[in-house]
Structure formats: structure tokens, C-alpha cells
Write a protein that holds these residues in place. Sequence first.
Motif, PDB file in Angstrom:
ATOM      1  N   ASP A 177      -0.509  -8.786  -3.230  1.00  0.00           N
ATOM      2  CA  ASP A 177       0.118  -8.275  -4.448  1.00  0.00           C
ATOM      3  C   ASP A 177       1.629  -8.423  -4.282  1.00  0.00           C
ATOM      4  OD1 ASP A 177      -2.321  -7.402  -5.667  1.00  0.00           O
ATOM      5  OD2 ASP A 177      -2.328  -5.702  -4.283  1.00  0.00           O
ATOM      6  N   LYS A 179       5.514  -8.205  -5.539  1.00  0.00           N
ATOM      7  CA  LYS A 179       6.396  -7.514  -6.466  1.00  0.00           C
ATOM      8  C   LYS A 179       7.123  -8.540  -7.336  1.00  0.00           C
ATOM      9  CE  LYS A 179       7.139  -3.381  -3.656  1.00  0.00           C
ATOM     10  NZ  LYS A 179       8.147  -2.485  -3.013  1.00  0.00           N
ATOM     11  N   SER A 261       2.500  -4.348   4.336  1.00  0.00           N
ATOM     12  CA  SER A 261       3.644  -4.606   3.456  1.00  0.00           C
ATOM     13  C   SER A 261       4.709  -5.434   4.168  1.00  0.00           C
ATOM     14  CB  SER A 261       4.252  -3.284   2.980  1.00  0.00           C
ATOM     15  OG  SER A 261       3.301  -2.534   2.247  1.00  0.00           O
ATOM     16  N   SER A 263       8.776  -7.508   3.339  1.00  0.00           N
ATOM     17  CA  SER A 263       9.886  -7.750   2.412  1.00  0.00           C
ATOM     18  C   SER A 263      10.973  -8.545   3.114  1.00  0.00           C
ATOM     19  CB  SER A 263      10.456  -6.429   1.885  1.00  0.00           C
ATOM     20  OG  SER A 263      11.000  -5.661   2.953  1.00  0.00           O
TER      21      SER A 263
END
Length: 301
Positions: A177, A179, A261, A263
Motif C-alpha cells: 500500500d 502513500k 513500513s 519511507s
Amino acid sequence: MKVYRRDFLQSASTALSVMLLDRLSSTEDLEKIIPEIRANVLAMINEEREVEKVAPVALDDLATQVATKHAWDTLKGGFTSHWGSDGLKPYHRYSFAGGTEATAENVSSADSIGSTKVPDLKQDTAYLHLRLYQEKPPNDGHRQTVLLPQHTHVGIGIVVHELRLRLVELFVSRYVDVKPVVPEAKPGARVAFAGKIRGSYRFNNIEVHYEPFPAPPDPEWLRTPRSYGLPKETRLLRPKLPQPFVYMDGTFGDVEVNGPSFSVPVKLYKSTPGIYTIVTWIKRTREEPAFPVTGVCVKAL
């Protein structure tokens, strides 16, 4: 003995032809019957994947829209290619339409089908798929695309006009998923990229590919069959290591990873305009090879 749909279609079932014989393919009728033909191709794909003991794929609406649009483009232009008349490749089309996943495309065509009656269209479309699936090594890239275990979804574009038929299969790997990512930025800018991995997979790395904006290809160039791929110019982004650990090149890494997660600020590293494609790689275990799961394109303008 189990009979698979591809074998059934190859036998040209008389019962099916009789049942649908009176359904002629006006434009309105074709719009109504395309979902049925699409479902038939999806069933063939999943039966072929079942034979190879890999998980089935589900039909994806966005990928189907993108595949259908490309199918129309090739039909109108009189070519069969992974490139569009605008010079864009499959991963460009899918990302610019709002998709974030890694993709792989199959294209098949016929410019002189026997008729546009519905039963004939159904059989001819099945044949276009079989032509891809029945490829033999080492020239079996389309077959490998159909059977790749990492694919989870597929879009199926089918268009017909007069006696010309196009089939585009756009396979999708949906594991992350992502962002929202800004679609455009200036050369040299940094773009926030973050996501969360589904299931029991782990982050491996990110590759950021660059290519100049394409020009519309010459029509004759589009009519020559050729494979496609991501551009060779790329930058590798690795997980950050806790200090004092460093990679062999002396760097600490780039990507913040916290369980599923991740980033990272992705730099658009060229001073010239172009398209950057952000590809995330994941794996199930340390021993298994990683595979790509994102294909997010950002325009540097």
C-alpha cells in the motif's frame, strides 16, 4: 480426467456455437458480450496457473481500463506493440492512470479474423491468448508472464473493429500500500515515497530508474515486435543500517524501515527533464530472491 477450458476451446465446441449462433455483434451487442469474453480469458489464465501450481489472479478494474485503452490505440494505429503511439510503455500507462504496482504486459492481435459473430469472437480471443501461452523456451516471455507466481491481479483489454481484434493482458503484483506520491516535480527535487508491505514479506531495496520523455515512435517502428523493460539508468536505495554498521561502500543506507513500513525521500537525480520510475523490491525470506512490487512514475519537468 479434468478438462481445462483451453482444451475445450481448441476443440471448437459445437454446442457453444449453436447456443450463441443468433447473437450477432452489433456495437451494442459487443459491449454487452466483452465482459463474458474477458471472464473466459481470465478462467483460461487461472486454469493454466493451476496446472503450474501457482495462485490464481483476480480481475483488476484499473488494469483492465489501461489495457483496453492501449488495445484501442494499437488497433487504430494498425500495430501490435508494448509501446503506445505516444511512446509510453506499460508501466508508464498504468502509473499515470493512478496505479502504483509493478506490472507486466502481454499483447496479441489478429487483423483478419473470420467474422465478428459472438461465438467466433470468443474463440478467436481465446486463440490470441493461447498463442502467448503456448510459446516455447527460450522465446517464451509471454508464457512466463502468464505463469509468474508473484502476480496477484490482471487487467484484460479486448477490442474489436470490423475484422481486427486486439487482446492486452496487464498483470499486476499487489503487495504494498503506497502513500500518495506527487506526480510531477522539478529536476533535482526530492519526492516523499512511503508504503506498507502486506503479508509476511520483508523490504529489500528500492531502485529509481530514469529515462528521457519519449517521442511518438515512427509507425513502422511500432509494427516491429520487440520486448520492453525498465531503463538501465538507475540508483539503488538500501535500508538504513544502525550505526556504527555501514555498507561496503561506507554508506549507512537511505530507506527508513520499521517492520512492514518504509519511507525515503527519492531524489530526482538528473538535471534534465524526464520520467523516474520507483521500483520497490521485497522478499519472503532472506534466502529467496526479491521481486518488484511497485512501479510509480514521477515526471521531472
